[in-house]
Scaffold this motif. Structure first.
Motif, mmCIF file in Angstrom:
data_model
loop_
_atom_site.group_PDB
_atom_site.id
_atom_site.type_symbol
_atom_site.label_atom_id
_atom_site.label_comp_id
_atom_site.label_asym_id
_atom_site.label_seq_id
_atom_site.Cartn_x
_atom_site.Cartn_y
_atom_site.Cartn_z
ATOM 1 N N TYR A 262 0.823 -1.214 0.000
ATOM 2 C CA TYR A 262 0.000 0.000 0.000
ATOM 3 C C TYR A 262 0.856 1.263 0.000
ATOM 4 O O TYR A 262 1.723 1.450 0.846
ATOM 5 N N ARG A 263 0.651 2.133 -1.013
ATOM 6 C CA ARG A 263 1.388 3.392 -1.176
ATOM 7 C C ARG A 263 2.876 3.150 -0.886
ATOM 8 O O ARG A 263 3.474 3.775 -0.016
ATOM 9 N N PHE A 264 3.424 2.249 -1.685
ATOM 10 C CA PHE A 264 4.737 1.689 -1.362
ATOM 11 C C PHE A 264 5.833 2.748 -1.307
ATOM 12 O O PHE A 264 6.688 2.728 -0.417
ATOM 13 N N ASP A 265 5.844 3.656 -2.253
ATOM 14 C CA ASP A 265 6.883 4.700 -2.222
ATOM 15 C C ASP A 265 6.276 6.058 -1.870
ATOM 16 O O ASP A 265 6.809 7.109 -2.222
ATOM 17 N N GLY A 266 5.150 6.022 -1.158
ATOM 18 C CA GLY A 266 4.455 7.251 -0.799
ATOM 19 C C GLY A 266 3.380 7.625 -1.801
ATOM 20 O O GLY A 266 2.642 8.582 -1.594
ATOM 21 N N SER A 267 3.303 6.858 -2.893
ATOM 22 C CA SER A 267 2.283 7.103 -3.908
ATOM 23 C C SER A 267 1.532 5.796 -4.166
ATOM 24 O O SER A 267 1.925 4.726 -3.702
ATOM 25 N N ALA A 268 0.434 5.915 -4.923
ATOM 26 C CA ALA A 268 -0.324 4.716 -5.295
ATOM 27 C C ALA A 268 0.454 4.002 -6.394
ATOM 28 O O ALA A 268 0.254 4.235 -7.577
ATOM 29 N N LEU A 269 1.355 3.119 -5.977
ATOM 30 C CA LEU A 269 2.280 2.482 -6.908
ATOM 31 C C LEU A 269 1.705 1.191 -7.477
ATOM 32 O O LEU A 269 1.637 0.999 -8.690
ATOM 33 N N TYR A 270 1.288 0.302 -6.613
ATOM 34 C CA TYR A 270 0.708 -0.969 -7.047
ATOM 35 C C TYR A 270 -0.804 -0.870 -7.229
ATOM 36 O O TYR A 270 -1.398 -1.685 -7.923
ATOM 37 N N GLU A 271 -1.425 0.117 -6.603
ATOM 38 C CA GLU A 271 -2.865 0.296 -6.676
ATOM 39 C C GLU A 271 -3.204 1.554 -7.473
ATOM 40 O O GLU A 271 -2.326 2.271 -7.932
ATOM 41 N N HIS A 272 -4.488 1.823 -7.630
ATOM 42 C CA HIS A 272 -4.953 3.051 -8.272
ATOM 43 C C HIS A 272 -5.005 4.183 -7.244
ATOM 44 O O HIS A 272 -5.307 3.963 -6.071
ATOM 45 N N GLU A 273 -4.786 5.382 -7.705
ATOM 46 C CA GLU A 273 -4.919 6.548 -6.834
ATOM 47 C C GLU A 273 -6.386 6.801 -6.500
ATOM 48 O O GLU A 273 -6.738 7.115 -5.365
ATOM 49 N N ASN A 274 -7.254 6.614 -7.487
ATOM 50 C CA ASN A 274 -8.678 6.878 -7.314
ATOM 51 C C ASN A 274 -9.345 5.690 -6.617
ATOM 52 O O ASN A 274 -9.324 4.571 -7.139
ATOM 53 N N PRO A 275 -9.949 5.892 -5.447
ATOM 54 C CA PRO A 275 -10.588 4.766 -4.736
ATOM 55 C C PRO A 275 -11.738 4.128 -5.507
ATOM 56 O O PRO A 275 -12.103 2.989 -5.237
ATOM 57 N N LEU A 276 -12.326 4.832 -6.476
ATOM 58 C CA LEU A 276 -13.380 4.236 -7.288
ATOM 59 C C LEU A 276 -12.839 3.102 -8.163
ATOM 60 O O LEU A 276 -13.582 2.255 -8.651
ATOM 61 N N GLU A 277 -11.524 3.097 -8.355
ATOM 62 C CA GLU A 277 -10.877 2.027 -9.107
ATOM 63 C C GLU A 277 -9.989 1.155 -8.221
ATOM 64 O O GLU A 277 -9.788 -0.016 -8.520
ATOM 65 N N GLY A 278 -9.488 1.721 -7.149
ATOM 66 C CA GLY A 278 -8.426 1.053 -6.415
ATOM 67 C C GLY A 278 -8.756 0.562 -5.026
ATOM 68 O O GLY A 278 -7.864 0.041 -4.333
ATOM 69 N N TYR A 279 -10.017 0.716 -4.594
ATOM 70 C CA TYR A 279 -10.372 0.268 -3.241
ATOM 71 C C TYR A 279 -11.483 -0.758 -3.323
ATOM 72 O O TYR A 279 -12.469 -0.567 -4.043
ATOM 73 N N HIS A 280 -11.316 -1.855 -2.595
ATOM 74 C CA HIS A 280 -12.313 -2.922 -2.619
ATOM 75 C C HIS A 280 -13.244 -2.785 -1.421
ATOM 76 O O HIS A 280 -12.824 -2.980 -0.278
ATOM 77 N N PRO A 281 -14.524 -2.435 -1.644
ATOM 78 C CA PRO A 281 -15.430 -2.168 -0.518
ATOM 79 C C PRO A 281 -15.739 -3.398 0.338
ATOM 80 O O PRO A 281 -15.985 -3.275 1.537
ATOM 81 N N ASP A 282 -15.743 -4.583 -0.268
ATOM 82 C CA ASP A 282 -16.076 -5.792 0.497
ATOM 83 C C ASP A 282 -14.989 -6.156 1.497
ATOM 84 O O ASP A 282 -15.268 -6.516 2.640
ATOM 85 N N TRP A 283 -13.758 -6.103 1.035
ATOM 86 C CA TRP A 283 -12.646 -6.594 1.852
ATOM 87 C C TRP A 283 -11.802 -5.472 2.451
ATOM 88 O O TRP A 283 -10.800 -5.726 3.106
#
Length: 636
Positions: A262-283
């Motif tokens: 998560y935010r490996f180098d201080g930025s959204a590196l492995y994930e998306h910056e936008n939570p609408l694309e990069g956050y999983h609501p279930d888990w």
């Protein structure tokens, strides 16, 4: 070792490696990234390589330098790849470390190595310098697994959660190690006759209640059970006994632990910056940025890593449906459409196709299996015909319909005959695996046995009937641990299975039944040769709703077996069924056998009479036992 001059420039990367990495085509990153013990200019030490393109500075910290971020700084590569490297003399296997990263925001964060091969025991979170060297002794298995692992072979899977299959009998809080588990698991699975074991995620995970599905160390065997070589030993012992190994693999999401991806180098590196694309609501976890080339290289390399270094025979890919759809578990306005305005995740589709192509190219005798719960077309069809390229797909519809049917009181089953026959309408649209997995025996759902109606004897008879139906239905099979002996309690990841139940007569009968079914599945070509094709199955009679009896045939080019199921507790004497030819028919299996805990209403050999029924010229009269399935074949 406090002088930063000890960090010498060195690299395992060629220019071509960098080109592949940046284009999403480097599929053996584990040979380059992470920590590697080697000798450089006559000095033995460890080479570190980490991807952190948005960092101002990166250091290696650990016990060896008092966790001092100023001591051993890595150097950025000149090629704008975002990779930082450095060689530290004197560091060898067993050294604990992390990366200290100076972010663009001027904040120092500490991260474990995404490519580390071993981690500290939780709740500690540091990486450990290690290797995957192992002198394998499973060449005999690897030479023949093409046949053992093919779609025309028996494929019967025993699903295992390592932390709760068996614990120390003297101390339930102590998990057994990989090697201790091998001692008991291997002969147990062999006796039951399963062809494969599937391990729920064995990758490093910090949170036990996640059952391993919240992975932080994708390249590390979970240290809770030992080191990588200990897991290799467990896999090797299974292979030596002709048992294949499938690993659960979780490319769908990762947790937000501060030491992880998560935010490996201080930025959204492995994930998306936008939570609408990069956050999983279930888990409450984070979704990989599947369109980013370096992330694609990370994921495909990881899949191949387990097939390569750990000799595993297949990967069961978790939560594929959640990856395929951008609106998965989201309401309107909570997701972003693809470039064409649709809900499909086009980057995931291309990733999964490329993943499967690469797996089958490099390891053609393995299998990839999708846990995919929707009607997405062609999941287990070749990519050249537009499919995703998986070898198999979990048949969630069969599981839901079957359990719903079996939970009903037998008196009402006559009204639901179509529910149990519906699966064959679409059974051959994919290469389906029939899953009775861990998901069906948790969160108050009860165990498989507990789902069954009636008194104790009827519950066990229903369970034996369920397994008989499962093993004679087209498709591969999967049963979660505890189900093989009819455990009464639902699964609890914090405790061992209820091994005290195994020797009870009715429980023991379920185990004996499964061993017999597994043996039939292996030896009767009619059950395997066309298990994914329509020509291997025929309904012979579905019209006896009143008695809740089903009659069907399984066949290969050379053999055919006839299956009749009585879904009620009423035995039926002299029940007539059609058969295709004259001669003698032999009962080869009966779930009501006394050895299995049944009432022992059996048939032996039956002589066919010239009487037309069920559209066939001959018939036999059988004794149909209560809540039971009978399999018979023509005696040549």
């Amino acid at each position: 070792m406090s002088d930063n001059q000890n960090v010498l420039p060195h690299s395992l990367f060629t220019d071509f490696d960098i080109h592949l990495f940046k284009s999403g085509k480097h599929f053996k990153l584990y040979e380059k990234m992470g920590s590697h013990v080697l000798t450089h200019e006559n000095q033995k030490g460890t080479l570190f390589s980490v991807w952190a393109p948005n960092a101002n500075a990166v250091s290696v910290i650990g016990n060896f330098n008092g966790w001092n971020k100023e001591s051993h700084k890595l150097m950025p590569r000149w090629d704008h790849s975002g990779i930082w490297e450095g060689f530290i003399p004197g560091l060898e296997n067993g050294e604990v470390y992390k990366y200290a990263i100076d972010t663009k925001h001027g904040e120092w964060i500490e991260k474990a190595d995404p490519y580390a091969l071993m981690w500290e025991l939780p709740p500690r979170t540091a990486s450990i310098v290690w290797d995957t060297y192992y002198e394998w002794e499973d060449k005999d298995w690897l030479a023949k697994r093409k046949d053992k692992n093919s779609l025309k072979s028996a494929y019967s899977v025993y699903e295992v959660h390592l932390g709760s299959w068996k614990r120390d009998p003297a101390d339930n809080d102590r998990r057994l190690t990989y090697r201790e588990i091998a001692r008991d698991l291997v002969p147990y699975v062999k006796e039951l006759g399963f062809t494969h074991v599937e391990f729920m995620p064995v990758m490093q995970h910090p949170f036990e209640p996640s059952w391993g599905y919240q992975v932080t160390g994708y390249y590390a065997a979970a240290s809770q059970f030992g080191n990588p070589q200990d897991l290799m030993f467990l896999i090797e012992e299974l292979h030596k006994n002709d048992i294949g190994v499938i690993l659960d693999w979780v490319p769908s999401h990762f947790p937000g632990d501060q030491h992880g991806l998560y935010r490996f180098d201080g930025s959204a590196l492995y994930e998306h910056e936008n939570p609408l694309e990069g956050y999983h609501p279930d888990w409450k976890s984070y979704i990989f940025n599947y369109g980013r080339y370096e992330v694609r290289s990370f994921l495909i390399s990881n899949a191949l890593f387990w097939l390569d270094r750990f000799h595993v025979d297949g990967l069961r890919v978790d939560a594929v449906a959640s990856m395929l759809y951008r609106d998965y578990s989201r309401k309107e306005g909570e997701w972003i459409p693809n470039q064409f305005g649709g809900r499909e995740n086009l980057e995931v589709i291309s990733l999964l196709k490329e993943l499967n192509e690469e797996v089958y190219k490099q390891f053609p005798d393995t299998q990839t299996i999708a846990e995919e719960s929707t009607a997405f077309p062609g999941v287990s069809r070749p990519t050249f015909s537009g499919g995703l390229g998986f070898g198999m797909k979990w048949m969630m519809g069969w599981m839901n319909d079957t359990l719903s049917y079996f939970e009903k009181d037998p008196a009402y089953r006559r009204h639901h005959q179509n529910d149990i026959t519906f699966s064959t309408v679409y059974a051959f649209s994919e290469n389906f695996m029939l899953p009775l997995s861990h998901d069906e025996v948790v969160y108050g759902k009860g165990s498989l046995l507990d789902k069954m109606p009636g008194n104790e004897w009827q519950q066990f008879a229903n369970l034996r009937l369920l397994y008989t139906y499962m093993f004679t239905h087209p498709g591969a099979k999967l049963i979660f641990m505890g189900g093989e002996f009819g455990q009464r309690a639902e699964w609890n990841f914090q405790y061992s299975l209820d091994w005290h139940e195994v020797e009870k007569p009715l429980n023991k009968g379920v185990s004996k039944l499964l061993a017999k079914l597994n043996n039939l599945y292996k030896t009767e070509s009619a059950l395997t040769e066309y298990q994914f094709e329509g020509k291997g199955f025929s309904w012979l009679d579905t019209s006896d709703n009143e008695n809740s009896v089903l009659y069907y045939k399984r066949k290969s080019d050379d053999e055919e077996v006839f299956v009749i199921l009585n879904m009620t507790p009423v035995p039926r004497e002299n029940y007539e069924i059609g058969v295709p030819k004259s001669g003698t028919y032999t009962e080869v299996f009966n779930s009501d056998n006394g050895d299995f805990g049944g009432s022992n209403i059996t048939n032996g050999k039956m002589k066919a009479s010239k009487k037309e029924i069920h559209g066939m010229d001959y018939s036999i009269s059988i004794n149909l036992p209560p809540l039971a399935g009978v399999i018979f074949k023509h005696q040549k």
